[in-house]
Design an enzyme around this catalytic site. Structure first.
Site, PDB file in Angstrom:
ATOM      1  N   HIS A  35      76.811  61.689  71.524  1.00 37.49           N
ATOM      2  CA  HIS A  35      76.875  62.433  70.263  1.00 37.49           C
ATOM      3  C   HIS A  35      78.261  63.055  70.135  1.00 37.49           C
ATOM      4  CE1 HIS A  35      75.335  64.422  66.757  1.00 37.49           C
ATOM      5  NE2 HIS A  35      75.564  65.625  67.263  1.00 37.49           N
ATOM      6  N   GLU A  41      75.561  68.148  76.275  1.00 32.26           N
ATOM      7  CA  GLU A  41      75.238  66.718  76.396  1.00 32.26           C
ATOM      8  C   GLU A  41      75.645  66.183  77.759  1.00 32.26           C
ATOM      9  OE1 GLU A  41      75.588  62.565  73.814  1.00 32.26           O
ATOM     10  OE2 GLU A  41      76.899  64.251  73.320  1.00 32.26           O
ATOM     11  N   LYS A  72      83.229  59.512  67.605  1.00 33.89           N
ATOM     12  CA  LYS A  72      83.559  60.551  66.625  1.00 33.89           C
ATOM     13  C   LYS A  72      85.007  61.021  66.769  1.00 33.89           C
ATOM     14  CE  LYS A  72      78.979  62.621  65.828  1.00 33.89           C
ATOM     15  NZ  LYS A  72      78.138  61.836  66.777  1.00 33.89           N
ATOM     16  N   HIS A 131      82.777  63.226  62.206  1.00 29.79           N
ATOM     17  CA  HIS A 131      81.321  63.352  62.263  1.00 29.79           C
ATOM     18  C   HIS A 131      80.722  63.008  60.907  1.00 29.79           C
ATOM     19  CE1 HIS A 131      77.404  64.404  63.277  1.00 29.79           C
ATOM     20  NE2 HIS A 131      77.556  65.644  63.718  1.00 29.79           N
ATOM     21  N   PHE A 186      71.138  69.583  63.862  1.00 31.45           N
ATOM     22  CA  PHE A 186      70.751  70.981  63.663  1.00 31.45           C
ATOM     23  C   PHE A 186      69.222  71.071  63.549  1.00 31.45           C
ATOM     24  CE2 PHE A 186      74.751  73.064  61.560  1.00 31.45           C
ATOM     25  CZ  PHE A 186      75.459  72.838  62.729  1.00 31.45           C
TER      26      PHE A 186
END
Length: 420
Positions: free
Chosen positions: A310, A321, A342, A347, A406
């Protein structure tokens, strides 16, 4: 191997519209060159914001793909979804103009977005405030709502199978792939268009994340701002675009002679039950999602060659992570290859999972791990092999793709080199 009691699901088409490439070949080439999509914002005047840059889609003219009148009645997030899904269908060799009635009923769409038509919503609220309700567009609602993206895909191509939108913040794209795979496994469809789309480079959206202190403010060097796992990372870079994959029942794909990129062999999902925006500091939910993914794929941690993280470039997220990966993979965490694409794309919020799934699938196709660019200063809490600054040739038989959102949404999808 997957359980014999469920249908096997393979990937037969890819489509991408990203800040570093407006199609899949260009996207892959840019990743191999370590290009950054970040630059000063051109879509509006960002001078009122602390963060004045983003990863915008560049040189995009929707009327090259969509009727001009129809394009005016779509928010950019729907335009992006149509373009990416169209490329994926062409790549899969599916001509939707020639589908039989039965094939249309057996082909569906699951496509998601984290925030949908926020550009339309912002503009229409301002119009309402200045001129009142009579000046609101009659297309406000169908331009704004999240589920309109899969609706447009279905309408344009006449696809009458299962059709819905997913929304789980930045895990949305992965959840769309998971839902579509499960639909095929259960025999409810033979082919599914799955993915995510986002058009969040909008003043109110940037402003909201900016006031959360979630965004990088490296305005003097935006191309170096997204730097996952670097000790000097200061937040993520907002991005926009779309990613689409064509998932297909294996027997159906073989019967029509389709090329097969990879097989979807497992997936995992979990909830942090911790905080509305911050990840669990020990990566508990992320670890549970990865363990579930490996279990459903019937794989051991040592079977994994590459994990597309991520990796948003936030101080807390990258550490959490990393901790989760160490929990799940033990000593093998230091043997497999990791990276955060990313660092190049920024993102893409609800589209991130889909775009990064494509990067993971192409890593299998090309036996090459995309890099994490912009690394300069080591962070002692991020001590794994993140494939810094240069791509790496290596055998990639199994790739995992993480996406977290989120609200504590955690997802992980497992792709494997196809074996007949």
């Amino acid at each position: 191997m997957p359980s014999a009691s469920r249908r096997r699901v393979v990937v037969t088409g890819l489509g991408a519209l990203t800040p570093i490439g407006n199609n899949v070949p260009d996207f892959w080439e840019a990743m191999m060159e370590g290009k950054s999509g970040a630059a000063p914002i051109t879509r509006f005047d960002p001078s009122r914001l602390r963060c004045q840059f983003a990863c915008e889609v560049k040189d995009f003219d929707p009327t090259e793909f969509i009727d001009r009148k129809e394009a005016r009645r779509m928010d950019r997030f729907s335009q992006y979804a149509l373009v990416a899904s169209g490329e994926a269908l062409r790549d899969a060799g599916i001509d939707t103009d020639t589908l039989s009635e039965e094939e249309r009923d057996r082909t569906g769409v699951v496509f998601g977005s984290g925030i949908g038509g926020i550009g339309t919503l912002q503009d229409q609220i301002l119009e309402f405030g200045e001129h009142g309700p009579r000046r609101l567009s009659p297309f406000l609602v169908p331009m704004m709502i999240l589920d309109i993206a899969p609706g447009h895909i279905s309408i344009q191509h006449g696809l009458r199978g299962p059709n819905h939108a997913t929304v789980s913040a930045c895990a949305t794209g992965n959840n769309a792939i998971v839902d579509a795979a499960m639909i095929i496994e259960r025999g409810l469809a033979d082919v599914m268009v799955a993915g995510g789309t986002e058009a969040g480079v909008v003043e109110v959206c940037l402003g909201g994340f900016d006031n959360m202190r979630a965004l990088s403010t490296r305005n003097e060097a935006p191309e170096a701002a997204s730097r996952p796992f670097d000790a000097n990372r200061d937040g993520f870079v907002m991005a926009e675009g779309s990613g689409a994959v064509i998932l297909e029942d294996l027997e159906h794909a073989q019967a029509r002679g389709a090329k097969i990129y990879a097989e979807v062999v497992g997936f995992g999902m979990s909830g942090d039950a911790y905080h509305v925006s911050a990840p669990h500091p020990d990566g508990d939910g992320a670890a549970r999602a990865m363990r579930m993914a490996l279990k459903t794929a019937d794989l051991s941690p040592e079977d994994v060659d590459y994990l597309n993280m991520h990796g948003t470039s936030t101080p807390l997220g990258d550490i959490a992570e990393t901790k989760a990966i160490k929990k799940v993979f033990g000593d093998h965490a230091y043997e497999m290859s990791l990276s955060s694409t990313k660092s190049m794309t920024g993102h893409l919020l609800g589209a991130a999972g889909a775009v990064e799934a494509i990067a993971s699938i192409l890593a299998i196709t090309h036996d090459t791990v995309p890099p994490t660019i912009n690394f300069e200063t080591p962070d002692p809490e991020c001590d794994l092999d993140y494939t810094f600054n240069e791509p790496r040739k290596r055998e990639v038989n199994v790739a995992l793709s993480n996406a977290f959102g989120f609200g504590g949404h955690n997802t992980c999808v497992v792709f494997k080199q196809f074996e007949a």
